[in-house]
Design a protein around this motif. Structure first.
Motif, PDB file in Angstrom:
ATOM      1  N   TYR A 147      -2.716 -10.696  -6.293  1.00 59.44           N
ATOM      2  CA  TYR A 147      -2.456  -9.616  -7.246  1.00 59.44           C
ATOM      3  C   TYR A 147      -2.371 -10.173  -8.672  1.00 59.44           C
ATOM      4  N   SER A 148      -2.735  -9.350  -9.629  1.00 60.25           N
ATOM      5  CA  SER A 148      -2.562  -9.710 -11.034  1.00 60.25           C
ATOM      6  C   SER A 148      -1.100  -9.539 -11.403  1.00 60.25           C
ATOM      7  N   TYR A 149      -0.705 -10.110 -12.541  1.00 65.95           N
ATOM      8  CA  TYR A 149       0.664  -9.929 -13.010  1.00 65.95           C
ATOM      9  C   TYR A 149       0.976  -8.443 -13.207  1.00 65.95           C
ATOM     10  N   GLY A 150       0.025  -7.712 -13.781  1.00 64.83           N
ATOM     11  CA  GLY A 150       0.246  -6.291 -14.050  1.00 64.83           C
ATOM     12  C   GLY A 150       0.453  -5.483 -12.795  1.00 64.83           C
ATOM     13  N   PHE A 174      -2.846  -5.377   0.142  1.00 61.48           N
ATOM     14  CA  PHE A 174      -2.108  -6.627   0.331  1.00 61.48           C
ATOM     15  C   PHE A 174      -2.690  -7.432   1.492  1.00 61.48           C
ATOM     16  N   ILE A 175      -3.025  -6.746   2.575  1.00 59.33           N
ATOM     17  CA  ILE A 175      -3.497  -7.459   3.768  1.00 59.33           C
ATOM     18  C   ILE A 175      -4.983  -7.823   3.647  1.00 59.33           C
ATOM     19  N   TYR A 176      -5.815  -6.851   3.291  1.00 63.93           N
ATOM     20  CA  TYR A 176      -7.260  -7.073   3.341  1.00 63.93           C
ATOM     21  C   TYR A 176      -7.923  -7.179   1.962  1.00 63.93           C
ATOM     22  N   GLY A 177      -7.184  -6.901   0.916  1.00 60.55           N
ATOM     23  CA  GLY A 177      -7.757  -6.998  -0.414  1.00 60.55           C
ATOM     24  C   GLY A 177      -8.372  -5.687  -0.873  1.00 60.55           C
ATOM     25  N   GLU A 178      -8.768  -5.683  -2.129  1.00 61.13           N
ATOM     26  CA  GLU A 178      -9.394  -4.507  -2.731  1.00 61.13           C
ATOM     27  C   GLU A 178     -10.447  -5.004  -3.713  1.00 61.13           C
ATOM     28  N   LYS A 179     -11.669  -4.566  -3.536  1.00 60.86           N
ATOM     29  CA  LYS A 179     -12.793  -5.082  -4.318  1.00 60.86           C
ATOM     30  C   LYS A 179     -12.523  -4.978  -5.821  1.00 60.86           C
ATOM     31  N   GLN A 181     -10.132  -6.152  -7.394  1.00 60.59           N
ATOM     32  CA  GLN A 181      -8.709  -6.096  -7.745  1.00 60.59           C
ATOM     33  C   GLN A 181      -7.932  -7.296  -7.197  1.00 60.59           C
ATOM     34  N   CYS A 182      -8.049  -7.528  -5.886  1.00 60.95           N
ATOM     35  CA  CYS A 182      -7.311  -8.629  -5.261  1.00 60.95           C
ATOM     36  C   CYS A 182      -8.021  -9.037  -3.982  1.00 60.95           C
ATOM     37  N   CYS A 183      -7.797 -10.284  -3.572  1.00 62.12           N
ATOM     38  CA  CYS A 183      -8.511 -10.804  -2.399  1.00 62.12           C
ATOM     39  C   CYS A 183      -7.840 -10.431  -1.082  1.00 62.12           C
ATOM     40  N   GLY A 184      -6.513 -10.249  -1.088  1.00 56.99           N
ATOM     41  CA  GLY A 184      -5.794  -9.942   0.137  1.00 56.99           C
ATOM     42  C   GLY A 184      -5.303 -11.193   0.847  1.00 56.99           C
ATOM     43  N   ALA A 185      -4.254 -11.031   1.654  1.00 54.56           N
ATOM     44  CA  ALA A 185      -3.624 -12.177   2.318  1.00 54.56           C
ATOM     45  C   ALA A 185      -4.534 -12.816   3.364  1.00 54.56           C
ATOM     46  N   VAL A 186      -5.324 -11.999   4.068  1.00 54.91           N
ATOM     47  CA  VAL A 186      -6.210 -12.537   5.112  1.00 54.91           C
ATOM     48  C   VAL A 186      -7.193 -13.544   4.512  1.00 54.91           C
ATOM     49  N   ALA A 187      -7.711 -13.232   3.339  1.00 57.13           N
ATOM     50  CA  ALA A 187      -8.654 -14.144   2.675  1.00 57.13           C
ATOM     51  C   ALA A 187      -8.000 -15.452   2.272  1.00 57.13           C
ATOM     52  N   ASN A 188      -6.679 -15.464   2.179  1.00 56.28           N
ATOM     53  CA  ASN A 188      -5.947 -16.686   1.841  1.00 56.28           C
ATOM     54  C   ASN A 188      -5.419 -17.403   3.080  1.00 56.28           C
ATOM     55  N   GLY A 189      -5.933 -17.024   4.246  1.00 56.44           N
ATOM     56  CA  GLY A 189      -5.586 -17.734   5.471  1.00 56.44           C
ATOM     57  C   GLY A 189      -4.361 -17.226   6.191  1.00 56.44           C
ATOM     58  N   VAL A 190      -3.851 -16.069   5.803  1.00 58.12           N
ATOM     59  CA  VAL A 190      -2.687 -15.498   6.483  1.00 58.12           C
ATOM     60  C   VAL A 190      -3.180 -14.515   7.531  1.00 58.12           C
ATOM     61  N   PRO A 191      -2.844 -14.695   8.809  1.00 59.37           N
ATOM     62  CA  PRO A 191      -3.279 -13.750   9.842  1.00 59.37           C
ATOM     63  C   PRO A 191      -2.845 -12.328   9.513  1.00 59.37           C
TER      64      PRO A 191
END
Length: 326
Positions: A147-150, A174-179, A181-191
């Motif tokens: 997520y961005s700071y904002g 948070f889990i899967y990301g949003e194009k 906007q953010c990558c999501g936790a799964v993309a960072n290796g979190v199941p």
């Protein structure tokens, strides 16, 4: 801005210390690398004696730490640094209190702390594996989901206003990301299941979220009062009783605390007392303003007359003050 009676207590206590001991205490400056008043004493916020004193639970009169429940909590917590004091102030509220046993267990036995994923350790290590602050949730959203700071601050504001529904709407992102906007936790290796559990915990946390910046400011004031009470108990208790001089119940409570501390309370004296509680030869002189049915104008006139003409010789001399044509 929040006006606190305690800030006046701190100033009055520092003034009494200077008057009685000639020691200047700089309570407003905490940067040891930029000390603008070299003649003043700076409060050491890592003083083990003061931290141990807080851990005894004898914190009557100490800002935020004087209720019976909080005093018992401090005895169990035994704070070892300012981080513990900040967390203690944050935890002792409805909701977070449920996490107190987990916090103390983690503090006592670091091996008992379990993190749902490695990325959480640097975020939750200062609070022994517990989510305590809004800022930690912001860090989790940024570190795990990108997520961005904002956008993380939008989450913080939702928590501050108890809007759990807004937080729930962020679950998928948070889990899967949003194009874009953010990558999501799964993309960072979190199941995904682990990310979902972390999100559930944060959602439940939203109902009582507390921001660390607020708790830290309170902890500084709490520590300053504990420091003054430990090193200059007579001056601190005199300033404390002056702050509640119109509340006879609180004055009585603090007089009992003084006696438990071995501080002598001297009776009011028309030749020695002033309006407020003062310090005399290591004891506290009762303030005239604390005497019922004696108005402040009378006390002010008494003190003016005493300063102008010297001490009253006897009762008759005192009575002349109110029979004189002047």
């Amino acid at each position: 801005f929040l006006g606190l009676r305690t800030l006046t207590v701190i100033k009055d206590a520092a003034d009494l210390v200077y008057k009685n001991h000639g020691i200047k205490i700089d309570v407003n400056h905490i940067d040891y690398n930029d000390h603008t008043n070299p003649d003043a004493v700076l409060i050491d916020y890592n003083d083990k004696k003061v931290l141990d004193y807080i851990g005894t639970g004898r914190t009557e009169g100490v800002f935020q730490l004087e209720s019976p429940g909080m005093r018992q909590f401090m005895k169990e917590l035994k704070p070892q640094n300012m981080e513990d004091v900040i967390a203690g102030i944050s935890l002792y509220r409805p909701g977070p209190m449920d996490f107190i046993p987990k916090y103390i267990a983690g503090k006592t036995n670091r091996d008992s702390i379990v993190y749902d994923c490695p990325q959480l350790e640097p975020i939750l290590a200062p609070t022994y594996g517990c989510i305590v602050y809004q800022e930690q949730v912001m860090q989790i959203f940024r570190t795990l989901a990108g997520y961005s700071y904002g956008r993380a601050d939008i989450v913080r504001r939702a928590m501050a206003k108890k809007k759990a529904a807004i937080l729930e709407n962020e679950r998928k992102a948070f889990i899967y990301g949003e194009k874009g906007q953010c990558c999501g936790a799964v993309a960072n290796g979190v199941p995904a299941n682990v990310a979902n559990e972390i999100f559930d915990e944060m959602t439940s946390f939203a109902s009582y979220a507390f921001n660390k910046s607020h708790a830290a400011a309170y902890a500084v004031v709490a520590y300053q009062t504990a420091w003054l009470k430990y090193y200059y108990p007579v001056e601190f208790m005199a300033a404390l009783m002056t702050s509640v001089i119109d509340n006879s119940t609180k004055v009585s409570e603090y007089i009992l605390v003084c006696r438990q501390m071995g501080i002598q309370i001297l009776a009011p004296d028309i030749n020695e007392s002033v309006g407020v509680f003062s310090v005399s030869d290591g004891a506290i002189r009762y303030g005239l303003n604390a005497i019922k049915s004696v108005g402040k104008p009378v006390i002010e006139e008494l003190i003016r007359e005493r300063e102008a003409g010297g001490s009253f010789k006897d009762l008759a001399d005192f009575c002349l003050l109110y029979t004189s044509p002047s």
